[in-house]
Structures are given as C-alpha cells and as structure tokens.
Design a protein around this motif. Structure first.
Motif: not given
Length: 104
Positions: A59-85
């Motif tokens: 499912e990682l290779d499928r765009s419609g897979g039943d996956c939880a995704r957290l999206v952000g920029t390098q800056r977001d991730f370096s500061r710590g990115l939190a979200g609800r999936v």
C-alpha cells in the motif's frame, strides 16, 4: 503514534508506538493494543516531506492505499510536527514526527 487500531472488526486502543524511519527505507512498525491481544505489523516510509504509515508494504506504493500520512517541510519536521491522522480501516489518532538533531 497513539490513538486506535482497527482490529477484530472494531476500533481498539493502541499502545503508544515509536517509529524510527530512515529516508528512503521501509521500516516495519509493530502495533499492539495495551493488553497485547491484538497485534499488527505496519510499514512506514519517509521521503523528506511525507511520513507514511500503511497496513501493508504494497500500500505504500499506492496513492489510494489505506495509509496514515503526515506531511510537512524540512523545517516543520526539524521543529517537531504533530497532527491527527485517520484512515478508514487501519489507525486513527495523534502522530508526531521529529527529525534527529544534526551533530556539528
């Protein structure tokens, strides 16, 4: 990762799970309920902008897979990115992602 895991046809509490992912490498992630009765191995990848957590590796290779995704920029991730999936049939709840500190 925290929240709930879909197991046995119902949403069940998820024991907190830590995920260590290297860019470009798929990592297995053991998920379990606090009582240990339900277990599932998920699969995670990180491409520098998106952390994907899927029920199965294909499912990682499928765009419609039943996956939880957290999206952000390098800056977001370096500061710590939190979200609800939330996925339809897999996991739902809070997810936090931090890039490791760079050594000089």
């Amino acid at each position: 990762m925290g929240g709930e895991l879909r197991a046995g046809g119902n949403w069940r509490p998820l024991a907190p799970a830590g995920i260590n992912v290297v860019t470009g490498i798929t990592a297995p992630v053991p998920l379990t309920t606090p009582d240990g009765r339900y277990r599932q191995t998920a699969h995670a990848t990180f491409d520098g902008q998106t952390l994907s957590l899927c029920r199965s590796e294909h499912e990682l290779d499928r765009s419609g897979g039943d996956c939880a995704r957290l999206v952000g920029t390098q800056r977001d991730f370096s500061r710590g990115l939190a979200g609800r999936v939330e996925t339809e049939r897999f996991v739902r709840g809070p997810l936090r992602c931090d890039l490791p500190l760079r050594s000089r």
